[in-house]
Design an enzyme around this catalytic site. Sequence first.
Site, mmCIF file in Angstrom:
data_model
loop_
_atom_site.group_PDB
_atom_site.id
_atom_site.type_symbol
_atom_site.label_atom_id
_atom_site.label_comp_id
_atom_site.label_asym_id
_atom_site.label_seq_id
_atom_site.Cartn_x
_atom_site.Cartn_y
_atom_site.Cartn_z
ATOM 1 N N LYS A 252 0.844 -1.196 0.000
ATOM 2 C CA LYS A 252 0.000 0.000 0.000
ATOM 3 C C LYS A 252 0.879 1.246 0.000
ATOM 4 O O LYS A 252 1.952 1.237 0.605
ATOM 5 C CB LYS A 252 -0.856 0.040 1.281
ATOM 6 C CG LYS A 252 -2.046 -0.874 1.289
ATOM 7 C CD LYS A 252 -2.857 -0.669 2.561
ATOM 8 C CE LYS A 252 -4.025 -1.643 2.638
ATOM 9 N NZ LYS A 252 -5.014 -1.486 1.560
ATOM 10 N N ARG A 326 -10.354 -11.196 1.909
ATOM 11 C CA ARG A 326 -11.205 -12.231 1.309
ATOM 12 C C ARG A 326 -10.536 -13.594 1.374
ATOM 13 O O ARG A 326 -11.209 -14.621 1.399
ATOM 14 C CB ARG A 326 -11.584 -11.815 -0.122
ATOM 15 C CG ARG A 326 -10.433 -11.654 -1.059
ATOM 16 C CD ARG A 326 -10.824 -10.894 -2.314
ATOM 17 N NE ARG A 326 -10.862 -9.454 -2.100
ATOM 18 C CZ ARG A 326 -11.157 -8.555 -3.033
ATOM 19 N NH1 ARG A 326 -11.436 -8.940 -4.260
ATOM 20 N NH2 ARG A 326 -11.175 -7.280 -2.750
HETATM 21 N N1 BES Z 1 -8.222 -3.524 4.285
HETATM 22 C C1 BES Z 1 -8.305 -3.152 2.922
HETATM 23 C C2 BES Z 1 -9.590 -2.375 2.578
HETATM 24 C C3 BES Z 1 -9.745 -1.021 3.236
HETATM 25 C C4 BES Z 1 -9.235 0.112 2.633
HETATM 26 C C5 BES Z 1 -10.486 -0.884 4.377
HETATM 27 C C6 BES Z 1 -9.419 1.344 3.214
HETATM 28 C C7 BES Z 1 -10.674 0.360 4.964
HETATM 29 C C8 BES Z 1 -10.147 1.468 4.384
HETATM 30 C C9 BES Z 1 -8.286 -4.392 2.014
HETATM 31 O O1 BES Z 1 -7.514 -5.453 2.479
HETATM 32 C C10 BES Z 1 -7.717 -3.978 0.705
HETATM 33 O O2 BES Z 1 -6.580 -3.574 0.687
HETATM 34 N N2 BES Z 1 -8.502 -4.058 -0.368
HETATM 35 C C11 BES Z 1 -8.064 -3.649 -1.650
HETATM 36 C C12 BES Z 1 -8.635 -4.586 -2.660
HETATM 37 C C13 BES Z 1 -8.063 -4.415 -4.038
HETATM 38 C C14 BES Z 1 -6.617 -4.863 -4.059
HETATM 39 C C15 BES Z 1 -8.874 -5.212 -5.013
HETATM 40 C C16 BES Z 1 -8.560 -2.233 -1.886
HETATM 41 O O3 BES Z 1 -9.654 -1.886 -1.467
HETATM 42 O O4 BES Z 1 -7.812 -1.449 -2.463
HETATM 43 ZN ZN ZN Z 2 -5.458 -5.315 1.899
#
Ligand code: BES
Ligand code: ZN
Length: 474
Positions: A252, A326
């Site tokens: 991230k 997931r």
């Molecule tokens: N924990 C994150 C989602 C999230 C983002 C929750 C911001 C709360 C605030 C999750 O694990 C994630 O990183 N999801 C990705 C999915 C993508 C790679 C398809 C996302 O949302 O960017």
């Molecule tokens: Zn994530």
Amino acid sequence: MNIKTATTKPKRAQHSVAYVTLIEDSPTYIEKEGRDTRLVIGIPKAKHITLRHLQTIVRSIVRTAKKHKIEHIAFDADIFDFPSIQKEDVANVWSLITENLLLADYEFDTYRKEKVARVQNVHIYGALKKDAQKGITRGKTVGMYTNIARDIANTPGGDMTPALLAQEARKAAKNTSVRVRVLTKKQIEDLGMGALLGVARGSRIGPRFIIMEHWGAGKPRAQKQSKKSNAHDPVVFVGKGITFDTGGLSLKPSDGMLDMHLDMSGGAAVIGAVACAGKLNIKKNIIGLIPAAENAVSDESMRPGDVLKTISGKTIDVLNTDAEGRLVLADGLGYAKRYNPRLVVDVATLTGAALIALGTHASAVMSPEKRVYDTLATLGEKSGEYLWPFPLWEEYRQYTKGRFADVANIPASGNTRYAGVINAGMFLYNFVEGYSWAHIDMAPRMTANQSDCLAKGATGEPTRLLVRVAERYS
Ligand code: BES
Ligand code: ZN
Ligand code: ZN
């Protein structure tokens, strides 16, 4: 915060008291009245006030008191007698009021030298029906466990490992009928939870699989996988327990990582709700499952392109290591099947896309069954934790097809930024087998927004909703 009820207005107390008045279309202010204070809360027109308003009105009473360092407040029970509130279930209304008094009082100041001032006493006076009293008693318990969930969620990633999360589950379940079992890495391996193990691989801190069981309706004699459902079949909650989400090798950006210690908020809500179900002695069987891991970066991290095998036998192409929630939920949903559940609800801070779609005022909910969706949405409206639906149409299943494995954790082709909430839900749907199911993407409600009238940080959602599901779902 101590909440007490009495039939008459408290006689001169030893300390000054702030008496609460609600006034239509008024600003919110305080006014000295001798030694005491008048705490005036401006509200909308009484005839328009709904449960939704009630929640924020109650919160702003406490927030205003705290702002002015008022420690003792008192109000007449009838200040909340609005026309449309009178139509609501009395016990639920008073539970909601009590919960929100406690939620608004909460501050996460564990790490501060200077603690934030709280309201010490709340006196509610006047004629309270028996059901109202019941609601207040229930609300105290529900509010307390929701705040426990917030404490757990708010704890920084450095101080909240999967093992510590398991300890918190044990602590929350203390003095309740809830049994807690914690599976260690070895047991997780033996069960074949390859997706949970894959996510955990990048961290020296091993995964845990936390199991909380409340057998309020009695344990089923033999856990036969019979097709016929019976009163013993439990409701199972599965909570995402990522104690910190760096994104893994699909790292991230710094901004996006900041709040990722809250990525176990789903797990925290499940811990709070199951412990609360035990404390309330709900006469139903309620199970909480929390697959817990840290999504970290190292030379041992799972790589994009790795294939993981889940407990169900289905395999997953990991195309993005940041779609880790997931993955751990896939094993959670697979494990849930052992309980022959009447309903499984998973709760997760799953996608940033849910925030893009909904902003910060509602969680996304998905279920293949309208009845299940309706029940959850209605209970959410009662608990003050709002849900909004997304579809699980077969048209969307194509985007979950794997390249070399059975499924992929993000779309293998096409625009991966489209329909992020739905793709995540559809992915999970592939691991649902033999039970009713709903998925709550609570990313929008992970942290409080300005208008919530709550302390910065975790909201504790949807703990209160899950407790209501535990009580009401049949
Ligand atoms: N924990 C994150 C989602 C999230 C983002 C929750 C911001 C709360 C605030 C999750 O694990 C994630 O990183 N999801 C990705 C999915 C993508 C790679 C398809 C996302 O949302 O960017
Ligand atoms: Zn994530
Ligand atoms: Zn995550």
